[in-house]
Design a protein around this motif. Sequence first.
Motif, PDB file in Angstrom:
ATOM      1  N   VAL A  35       8.095 -53.388  10.033  1.00 34.91           N
ATOM      2  CA  VAL A  35       7.063 -54.316  10.489  1.00 34.91           C
ATOM      3  C   VAL A  35       7.772 -55.201  11.511  1.00 34.91           C
ATOM      4  N   VAL A  36       7.412 -55.048  12.770  1.00 34.60           N
ATOM      5  CA  VAL A  36       8.112 -55.593  13.935  1.00 34.60           C
ATOM      6  C   VAL A  36       9.545 -55.015  13.937  1.00 34.60           C
ATOM      7  N   ASP A  37      10.542 -55.745  13.469  1.00 28.45           N
ATOM      8  CA  ASP A  37      11.891 -55.189  13.506  1.00 28.45           C
ATOM      9  C   ASP A  37      12.614 -55.251  12.165  1.00 28.45           C
ATOM     10  N   LYS A  38      11.861 -55.499  11.100  1.00 31.80           N
ATOM     11  CA  LYS A  38      12.486 -55.539   9.771  1.00 31.80           C
ATOM     12  C   LYS A  38      11.807 -54.506   8.882  1.00 31.80           C
ATOM     13  N   PRO A  39      12.560 -53.817   8.016  1.00 26.94           N
ATOM     14  CA  PRO A  39      11.883 -52.911   7.085  1.00 26.94           C
ATOM     15  C   PRO A  39      11.008 -53.694   6.103  1.00 26.94           C
ATOM     16  N   VAL A  40       9.953 -53.053   5.654  1.00 24.88           N
ATOM     17  CA  VAL A  40       9.020 -53.693   4.719  1.00 24.88           C
ATOM     18  C   VAL A  40       9.774 -54.316   3.539  1.00 24.88           C
ATOM     19  N   ILE A  41      10.760 -53.607   2.999  1.00 27.53           N
ATOM     20  CA  ILE A  41      11.466 -54.110   1.803  1.00 27.53           C
ATOM     21  C   ILE A  41      12.149 -55.448   2.069  1.00 27.53           C
ATOM     22  N   GLN A  42      12.572 -55.690   3.302  1.00 26.37           N
ATOM     23  CA  GLN A  42      13.262 -56.945   3.614  1.00 26.37           C
ATOM     24  C   GLN A  42      12.324 -58.150   3.439  1.00 26.37           C
ATOM     25  N   TYR A  43      11.060 -57.988   3.820  1.00 26.57           N
ATOM     26  CA  TYR A  43      10.096 -59.084   3.650  1.00 26.57           C
ATOM     27  C   TYR A  43       9.975 -59.460   2.172  1.00 26.57           C
ATOM     28  N   VAL A  44       9.977 -58.426   1.328  1.00 29.42           N
ATOM     29  CA  VAL A  44       9.737 -58.649  -0.099  1.00 29.42           C
ATOM     30  C   VAL A  44      10.976 -59.263  -0.760  1.00 29.42           C
ATOM     31  N   VAL A  45      12.153 -58.792  -0.349  1.00 30.78           N
ATOM     32  CA  VAL A  45      13.404 -59.369  -0.855  1.00 30.78           C
ATOM     33  C   VAL A  45      13.514 -60.832  -0.403  1.00 30.78           C
ATOM     34  N   ASP A  46      13.147 -61.114   0.836  1.00 28.15           N
ATOM     35  CA  ASP A  46      13.185 -62.501   1.337  1.00 28.15           C
ATOM     36  C   ASP A  46      12.258 -63.402   0.511  1.00 28.15           C
ATOM     37  N   GLU A  47      11.092 -62.862   0.149  1.00 28.03           N
ATOM     38  CA  GLU A  47      10.140 -63.651  -0.655  1.00 28.03           C
ATOM     39  C   GLU A  47      10.760 -64.001  -2.011  1.00 28.03           C
ATOM     40  N   ALA A  48      11.466 -63.041  -2.608  1.00 30.99           N
ATOM     41  CA  ALA A  48      12.106 -63.287  -3.911  1.00 30.99           C
ATOM     42  C   ALA A  48      13.230 -64.312  -3.752  1.00 30.99           C
ATOM     43  N   ALA A  49      14.033 -64.165  -2.688  1.00 30.34           N
ATOM     44  CA  ALA A  49      15.156 -65.091  -2.473  1.00 30.34           C
ATOM     45  C   ALA A  49      14.631 -66.516  -2.266  1.00 30.34           C
ATOM     46  N   GLU A  50      13.517 -66.639  -1.525  1.00 29.16           N
ATOM     47  CA  GLU A  50      12.908 -67.965  -1.290  1.00 29.16           C
ATOM     48  C   GLU A  50      12.512 -68.618  -2.619  1.00 29.16           C
ATOM     49  N   ALA A  51      12.159 -67.767  -3.603  1.00 31.14           N
ATOM     50  CA  ALA A  51      11.724 -68.284  -4.910  1.00 31.14           C
ATOM     51  C   ALA A  51      12.902 -68.575  -5.833  1.00 31.14           C
ATOM     52  N   GLY A  52      14.135 -68.387  -5.346  1.00 32.13           N
ATOM     53  CA  GLY A  52      15.313 -68.727  -6.157  1.00 32.13           C
ATOM     54  C   GLY A  52      15.940 -67.552  -6.884  1.00 32.13           C
ATOM     55  N   VAL A  53      15.435 -66.337  -6.631  1.00 33.58           N
ATOM     56  CA  VAL A  53      15.999 -65.153  -7.297  1.00 33.58           C
ATOM     57  C   VAL A  53      17.431 -64.927  -6.815  1.00 33.58           C
ATOM     58  N   GLU A  54      18.308 -64.558  -7.757  1.00 32.08           N
ATOM     59  CA  GLU A  54      19.739 -64.386  -7.442  1.00 32.08           C
ATOM     60  C   GLU A  54      20.199 -62.940  -7.544  1.00 32.08           C
ATOM     61  N   HIS A  55      19.435 -62.113  -8.233  1.00 30.48           N
ATOM     62  CA  HIS A  55      19.870 -60.725  -8.439  1.00 30.48           C
ATOM     63  C   HIS A  55      18.679 -59.804  -8.183  1.00 30.48           C
ATOM     64  N   PHE A  56      18.924 -58.760  -7.398  1.00 35.67           N
ATOM     65  CA  PHE A  56      17.855 -57.896  -6.900  1.00 35.67           C
ATOM     66  C   PHE A  56      18.036 -56.507  -7.503  1.00 35.67           C
ATOM     67  N   VAL A  57      17.041 -56.067  -8.245  1.00 39.89           N
ATOM     68  CA  VAL A  57      17.136 -54.807  -8.987  1.00 39.89           C
ATOM     69  C   VAL A  57      16.160 -53.800  -8.364  1.00 39.89           C
ATOM     70  N   PHE A  58      16.692 -52.727  -7.832  1.00 34.05           N
ATOM     71  CA  PHE A  58      15.854 -51.730  -7.165  1.00 34.05           C
ATOM     72  C   PHE A  58      15.731 -50.498  -8.047  1.00 34.05           C
ATOM     73  N   VAL A  59      14.499 -50.112  -8.338  1.00 31.34           N
ATOM     74  CA  VAL A  59      14.265 -48.870  -9.077  1.00 31.34           C
ATOM     75  C   VAL A  59      13.926 -47.813  -8.035  1.00 31.34           C
ATOM     76  N   THR A  60      14.908 -46.977  -7.736  1.00 31.60           N
ATOM     77  CA  THR A  60      14.767 -46.034  -6.631  1.00 31.60           C
ATOM     78  C   THR A  60      14.455 -44.634  -7.173  1.00 31.60           C
ATOM     79  N   GLY A  61      14.586 -43.653  -6.325  1.00 29.80           N
ATOM     80  CA  GLY A  61      14.366 -42.266  -6.736  1.00 29.80           C
ATOM     81  C   GLY A  61      15.021 -41.364  -5.705  1.00 29.80           C
ATOM     82  N   ARG A  62      14.813 -40.076  -5.874  1.00 30.21           N
ATOM     83  CA  ARG A  62      15.406 -39.140  -4.908  1.00 30.21           C
ATOM     84  C   ARG A  62      14.929 -39.454  -3.491  1.00 30.21           C
ATOM     85  N   GLY A  63      15.844 -39.329  -2.532  1.00 27.60           N
ATOM     86  CA  GLY A  63      15.479 -39.550  -1.130  1.00 27.60           C
ATOM     87  C   GLY A  63      15.462 -41.013  -0.720  1.00 27.60           C
TER      88      GLY A  63
END
Length: 295
Positions: A35-63
């Motif tokens: 979205v413009v020049d940042k991946p979608v996931i970056q917006y969501v991680v930034d939102e969590a960081a703004e809320a005071g989150v300190e640890h980011f847990v990604f549930v990923t999958g193949r690919g």
Amino acid sequence: MGIQKKIRKAVFPVAGLGTRFLPATKAVPKEMLTVVDKPVIQYVVDEAAEAGVEHFVFVTGRGKAVIEDYFDIQFELEQTLKARNKNAELTLLSGILPKAGTASFTRQQEPLGLGHAVWCARDIVGDEPFALLLPDMIMRGEKGCMKGMVELYDKAGGNIIAVEECHPDQAHKYGIVGVGEALDGGFRITQMVEKPAKGTAPSNFFINGRYILQPEIFEILETQERGAGNEIQLTDGMLKLAGKQDFAGYHFKGETYDCGAKDGFILANVAFALERADIRPSVEDQLKAMVAALK
Ligand code: G1P
């Protein structure tokens, strides 16, 4: 600040196949589309960081390994930027790098549904309340959605679900909540239903993909049966937990873009481009001309 345990961790379920964005998502995870020049996931991680989150847990999958690479140092690139004195770019890259040890990755091995994806994070989250952010949805508002939720949580405790109003015709696409008594900054949730059949939704308030949940949800998800779409649904698990714990609704008032859908993704690009001083003038002029030329 109340007596609640701090929300330190956030879970991001990023295992989805992204079939609505084929062929792009054949080789690129949908969360990495820009979205413009940042991946979608970056917006969501930034939102969590703004809320005071300190640890980011990604549930990923193949690919999805590229998501892990994205949140790491890119050594060769950084050396090249240093050699060329590209200091602005280096600052930008270091600004988005999570601190060492604050990003965790686990895999959902089978696509069994959102409830199952969240359950996959149980060992990393442990016995504490956590934030959950679905990366399809990105938001704009004076205050981030999760930040507002944490403020409500600090007063109310329990579990919090962010909601927004939708047109009644659209309710069957979402999880919908029933609205009870007003709280300071929210309302009591009385009911939850995932993808209600047309005409049966308890309200027009849909779950917008942001949650604060107590760890007891994990025990429930462990044995949760399949629900709507033959998937293990988080909403069904939350409904069970609501029999034992409080659930409050947080009415988010900003704008939400569903980047899991083509129209939402395009609109997100337009909206965020118009917020950027560097590109707004040319984007705005050309958009106006395009709209004026529409027949
Ligand atoms: C999921 C949730 C649903 C929520 C929606 C928001 O559904 O199950 O309750 O309203 O996200 O995007 P999905 O979009 O994965 O079908």
